[in-house]
Design a protein around this motif. Structure first.
Motif, PDB file in Angstrom:
ATOM      1  N   VAL A   1      39.935  56.368  23.030  1.00  0.00           N
ATOM      2  CA  VAL A   1      38.593  56.931  23.206  1.00  0.00           C
ATOM      3  C   VAL A   1      37.612  55.787  23.390  1.00  0.00           C
TER       4      VAL A   1
ATOM      5  N   GLU B   1      38.401  63.316  28.676  1.00  0.00           N
ATOM      6  CA  GLU B   1      38.781  62.072  29.345  1.00  0.00           C
ATOM      7  C   GLU B   1      37.763  60.944  29.149  1.00  0.00           C
TER       8      GLU B   1
ATOM      9  N   GLN C   1      46.809  54.998  33.151  1.00  0.00           N
ATOM     10  CA  GLN C   1      46.547  55.626  31.854  1.00  0.00           C
ATOM     11  C   GLN C   1      47.869  55.794  31.095  1.00  0.00           C
TER      12      GLN C   1
ATOM     13  N   VAL D   1      44.079  54.446  27.121  1.00  0.00           N
ATOM     14  CA  VAL D   1      44.026  55.827  26.637  1.00  0.00           C
ATOM     15  C   VAL D   1      43.413  55.906  25.238  1.00  0.00           C
TER      16      VAL D   1
ATOM     17  N   LEU E   1      42.544  63.667  26.114  1.00  0.00           N
ATOM     18  CA  LEU E   1      42.842  62.480  26.899  1.00  0.00           C
ATOM     19  C   LEU E   1      43.968  62.763  27.884  1.00  0.00           C
TER      20      LEU E   1
ATOM     21  N   GLN F   1      37.869  58.086  27.945  1.00  0.00           N
ATOM     22  CA  GLN F   1      38.828  57.062  27.542  1.00  0.00           C
ATOM     23  C   GLN F   1      38.560  55.781  28.302  1.00  0.00           C
TER      24      GLN F   1
ATOM     25  N   ARG G   1      46.585  64.781  23.769  1.00  0.00           N
ATOM     26  CA  ARG G   1      47.012  63.965  24.906  1.00  0.00           C
ATOM     27  C   ARG G   1      47.893  64.811  25.825  1.00  0.00           C
TER      28      ARG G   1
END
Length: 216
Positions: free
Chosen positions: A104, A22, A95, A102, A68, A24, A118
């Motif tokens: 990186v 996560e 998100q 979303v 993610l 992100q 994902r």
């Protein structure tokens, strides 16, 4: 902390995968949904350490996987069976698939050979996703777990990895949670019982050593 020889044995590039959890923009970015967590990740140097580990993995032939968490614009398929999920629905930054939230987060660089996973539901990067079969197909034996948060997703990833037979390595200064003393406590009293806890510099020393064999 583990002896260098022990850690070096665990972090053999052909059988090691680096997992970012996560990391992100909508979570740890400057304008993310969780400012306190983002501050711990960015201001505390955690995100920079993750970026250092990713760069070393790219250079050293270690596979990188970015996990993610996202949701459809209409929310279909998303989990609602915990207060955390319902609270997330009210956050100012969502998100949503395909949005900058979303992606990186900088300064982490995503290479062409990286895998990006994902998920639309749940708490764990491994449970109910493609992660486990992909890791097995990659020949993974050791999973380096980095990212956020030490409150929920990182422990989930570590537990699920161990339950599936992988050895987990956690660079303690490459994970973040809130508050910061909770992160230290969960590392000492929980993660250290099931994972090999090290520092980013210790992991880097293993990843950056000369190798005759690199992942194709």
């Amino acid at each position: 902390m583990p002896a260098y020889a022990e850690l070096r044995e665990l972090l053999d590039p052909p059988t090691t995968v680096l997992l970012t959890v996560e990391c992100q923009e909508g979570v740890v970015g400057a304008d993310g949904a969780l400012p306190e967590l983002a501050e711990q990740a960015r201001g505390g140097g955690v995100l920079a350490n993750v970026a250092r580990l990713v760069a070393a993995a790219h250079a050293g032939g270690v596979q990188v996987v970015h996990a993610l968490a996202e949701r459809r614009p209409d929310g279909r398929g998303a989990s609602r069976n915990a207060p955390l999920f319902r609270a997330a629905e009210r956050l100012p930054v969502q998100q949503v698939s395909g949005t900058p939230a979303v992606r990186v987060a900088a300064p982490i660089e995503v290479a062409e050979e990286d895998l990006v996973l994902r998920r639309l539901h749940g708490l764990s990067p491994l449970q109910g996703t493609d992660a486990d079969p992909l890791l097995r197909n990659l020949g993974c034996r050791t999973l380096i777990v980095t990212g956020v948060s030490a409150n929920v997703a990182v422990p989930n990833a570590v537990f699920d990895a161990v339950n599936r037979g992988y050895t987990a390595v956690v660079p303690a200064d490459a994970i973040a949670g809130v508050p910061s003393d909770y992160t230290r406590g969960v590392i000492r009293h929980t993660l250290a019982l099931v994972a090999t806890v090290a520092t980013t510099d210790e992991v880097l020393a293993c990843l950056e050593r000369p190798r005759g064999l690199r992942r194709a």
